[in-house]
Design an enzyme around this catalytic site. Structure first.
Site, PDB file in Angstrom:
ATOM      1  CE  LYS A  42      -3.092  -2.483   3.098  1.00  0.00           C
ATOM      2  NZ  LYS A  42      -3.514  -2.564   4.510  1.00  0.00           N
ATOM      3  N   GLY A  43       2.138   1.078   0.320  1.00  0.00           N
ATOM      4  CA  GLY A  43       3.023   2.222   0.577  1.00  0.00           C
ATOM      5  C   GLY A  43       3.176   3.194  -0.579  1.00  0.00           C
ATOM      6  CD  GLU A  97       7.969  -0.770  -2.980  1.00  0.00           C
ATOM      7  OE1 GLU A  97       6.880  -0.179  -2.845  1.00  0.00           O
ATOM      8  OE2 GLU A  97       8.201  -1.882  -2.500  1.00  0.00           O
ATOM      9  CG  ASP A 101      15.018  -1.532   4.372  1.00  0.00           C
ATOM     10  OD1 ASP A 101      16.184  -1.172   4.507  1.00  0.00           O
ATOM     11  OD2 ASP A 101      14.342  -1.948   5.341  1.00  0.00           O
ATOM     12  CE  LYS A 130      15.065   1.924   5.292  1.00  0.00           C
ATOM     13  NZ  LYS A 130      14.057   1.997   6.361  1.00  0.00           N
ATOM     14  CG  PHE A 152      10.894   2.748  10.820  1.00  0.00           C
ATOM     15  CD1 PHE A 152      10.636   1.752   9.882  1.00  0.00           C
ATOM     16  CD2 PHE A 152       9.828   3.287  11.529  1.00  0.00           C
ATOM     17  CE1 PHE A 152       9.343   1.302   9.655  1.00  0.00           C
ATOM     18  CE2 PHE A 152       8.529   2.839  11.307  1.00  0.00           C
ATOM     19  CZ  PHE A 152       8.292   1.849  10.372  1.00  0.00           C
ATOM     20  CG  ASP A 159       3.000   0.751   7.173  1.00  0.00           C
ATOM     21  OD1 ASP A 159       3.916   0.589   6.327  1.00  0.00           O
ATOM     22  OD2 ASP A 159       2.533  -0.183   7.849  1.00  0.00           O
TER      23      ASP A 159
END
Ligand code: IMP
Ligand code: MG
Length: 190
Positions: A42-43, A97, A101, A130, A152, A159
Site C-alpha cells: 500500500k506504501g 515503489e 530497503d 535506503k 525508519f 507506515d
C-alpha cells in the site's frame, strides 16, 4: 508530534516527485509505447497518485500487493497478496515503489512479473532508496531520493503497523510516538 525528525517536507516531496516525472517524461513522451505503471500497495499509493499526475504521456495503471514488513523491520519473507489485472505481456512496465530497503521485495516482484507475464521491459522507480540494509544487488532505474543512514520512515505512504500513511510529510517517529501508536493498536484489539 513531539520533536520528530522531518526527513522530507511536503515541498521536498513535490520537487522529488517532479524530478522523477521529468525523467519518465523524457523517456516516454516521444514513444508509441503505452507503459503500464504498477504501484506496489500500500506504501506507494500517495507517490503513485502524485507521480502519474505529473506524467504528460499516455499510461495505464495497475496495482500489486506484497507483504514483508512487521513493525519497524523487514521479515524477509515475501507473500504476494494481490496480483495485477492488466495484460502486460510485451508491454513496457514501470514498477512504482515507495522505498527500497533490503531490496528483497522488488527483487521478488521483478522476477515474478518477468517470469509470469514476460513484459517488453521493466523499469523500477522508487521514491526513496535506503542503501544501508541492502541484501540483494537491486538498483532502481530512477530513485527520487537516496538515504545513506538506516532510518525508519513514516508518512506519505510509509507506515508503522499500518498507521501514519496519511501524514503529508516523511519523518522519523520518536519512541514516544511509536509507544502511543502501540497503545492505540492494543486498545483497538480489545
Ligand atoms: P525491502 O524488501 O526490505 O526492500 O522492503 C521494502 C518494503 O518495506 C517497502 O515497500 C516498504 O513497504 C517497507 N519499508 C522499508 N523501509 C521502510 C520504512 O522506513 N518505513 C516504512 N516501511 C518501510
Ligand atoms: Mg512498499
Amino acid at each position: 508530534m513531539s520533536a520528530c525528525e522531518i526527513v522530507f517536507t511536503r515541498e521536498d516531496i513535490n520537487s522529488i516527485v517532479q524530478r522523477v516525472a521529468d525523467k519518465l517524461n523524457e523517456e516516454f513522451s516521444n514513444s508509441t509505447s503505452i507503459p503500464v505503471f504498477i504501484g506496489v500497495l500500500k506504501g506507494a499509493l500517495p507517490f503513485m497518485m502524485d507521480l502519474i499526475k505529473k506524467c504528460t504521456f499516455d499510461l495505464k495503471t495497475d496495482f500489486i500487493q506484497v507483504t514483508s514488513y512487521s513493525g519497524t523491520s523487514s521479515t524477509g519473507v515475501i507473500h504476494l497478496k494481490k496480483d495485477i489485472s492488466e495484460d502486460i505481456r510485451g508491454k513496457d512496465v514501470v514498477i512504482v515503489e515507495d522505498i527500497i530497503d533490503t531490496g528483497l521485495t522488488l527483487n521478488y516482484l521483478k522476477q515474478y512479473i518477468q517470469l509470469n507475464y514476460n513484459p517488453r521491459s521493466i523499469k523500477i522507480v522508487c521514491l526513496v532508496d535506503k542503501k544501508p540494509l541492502r541484501k540483494v544487488n537491486l538498483q532502481p532505474d530512477i530513485s527520487g531520493a537516496i538515504i545513506n543512514q538506516n532510518k525508519f520512515l513514516v508518512g506519505y505512504g510509509f507506515d508503522y503497523n499500518e498507521l501514519g500513511r496519511n501524514i503529508d510529510y516523511v519523518f522519523v517517529p520518536t519512541k514516544k510516538q511509536l509507544i502511543e501508536w502501540d497503545k492505540k493498536l492494543n486498545l483497538e484489539k480489545k
